[in-house]
Design an enzyme around this catalytic site. Sequence first.
Site, PDB file in Angstrom:
ATOM      1  N   ASP A 159       0.858  -1.170   0.000  1.00  0.00           N
ATOM      2  CA  ASP A 159       0.000   0.000   0.000  1.00  0.00           C
ATOM      3  C   ASP A 159       0.905   1.234   0.000  1.00  0.00           C
ATOM      4  O   ASP A 159       2.056   1.168   0.448  1.00  0.00           O
ATOM      5  CB  ASP A 159      -0.884  -0.034   1.252  1.00  0.00           C
ATOM      6  CG  ASP A 159      -1.610   1.274   1.480  1.00  0.00           C
ATOM      7  OD1 ASP A 159      -2.405   1.668   0.609  1.00  0.00           O
ATOM      8  OD2 ASP A 159      -1.362   1.905   2.531  1.00  0.00           O
ATOM      9  N   ALA A 160       0.388   2.359  -0.477  1.00  0.00           N
ATOM     10  CA  ALA A 160       1.212   3.573  -0.557  1.00  0.00           C
ATOM     11  C   ALA A 160       1.048   4.472   0.665  1.00  0.00           C
ATOM     12  O   ALA A 160       1.988   4.677   1.441  1.00  0.00           O
ATOM     13  CB  ALA A 160       0.881   4.343  -1.835  1.00  0.00           C
TER      14      ALA A 160
ATOM     15  N   SER B  25      -2.521   0.829  -4.762  1.00  0.00           N
ATOM     16  CA  SER B  25      -2.984   1.980  -3.988  1.00  0.00           C
ATOM     17  C   SER B  25      -4.291   2.546  -4.504  1.00  0.00           C
ATOM     18  O   SER B  25      -4.615   2.446  -5.693  1.00  0.00           O
ATOM     19  CB  SER B  25      -1.909   3.077  -4.023  1.00  0.00           C
ATOM     20  OG  SER B  25      -2.355   4.261  -3.411  1.00  0.00           O
ATOM     21  N   ASN B  26      -5.003   3.205  -3.570  1.00  0.00           N
ATOM     22  CA  ASN B  26      -6.167   4.007  -3.935  1.00  0.00           C
ATOM     23  C   ASN B  26      -5.778   5.254  -4.722  1.00  0.00           C
ATOM     24  O   ASN B  26      -6.629   5.874  -5.363  1.00  0.00           O
ATOM     25  CB  ASN B  26      -6.911   4.460  -2.672  1.00  0.00           C
ATOM     26  CG  ASN B  26      -7.804   3.384  -2.094  1.00  0.00           C
ATOM     27  OD1 ASN B  26      -8.163   2.420  -2.753  1.00  0.00           O
ATOM     28  ND2 ASN B  26      -8.181   3.558  -0.832  1.00  0.00           N
TER      29      ASN B  26
END
Length: 220
Positions: free
Chosen positions: A9-10, A116-117
Amino acid sequence: MSHAAYVFDAYGTLFDVHAAVRRHAAEIGPDGQAFSELWRAKQLEYSWVRSLMGAYQDFWQLTEQSLDYAFSRFPSADRKLRKPLLDAYWTLDCYPEVPAVLKGLKERGARLAILSNGSPDMLAAAVHNAALEIVIDDVFSVDTVKTYKAAPAVYDLVTTRYRLYPHAVSFQSSNRWDIAGATKFGFRTVWINRADMPDEYRDQGPALILPSLESLQFGI
């Protein structure tokens, strides 16, 4: 190397989401921490609600909208800071251990990716600012599927591209809800519990809980 790919995840995992507000802490004043926490909380809330509604907007739009909400809740914060805060989000600091950990995994032969989102432009800027292009093989954005984590279609971006079974992927996130979604999908998951938060979603528990990414460079 026990896993074919290490996927990260970022925001909150590689990059410090509160760095933008800290850069302007003196100007924001004593409400700075609460302001930053609300900005982040609303950013995530908007992503979940829009996924449920089927009314996708990209993460940059949600970042702007959630910042505006934070300003409305904290009138003591000067709205003249809106542009500097948004600009700072494009160059968030990565956590101190990140470059060495990713370099160590890369040297051990791992394939490294971000899932990531974030919008593609946001992620490209963050990776470039942290000089991670030389170690990150791929950056997967939810913008491809127009929905947000923890939808299974997001995690499937990785397995489809890499032609891997989910259990061959080690997924790292600081967000417990993200770990729950990735665990349900079938990834081996590592919760990076930076803030020492209590556990949630106990039916979808991680394989490991670590206080930072540091131990990962040894391929655990």
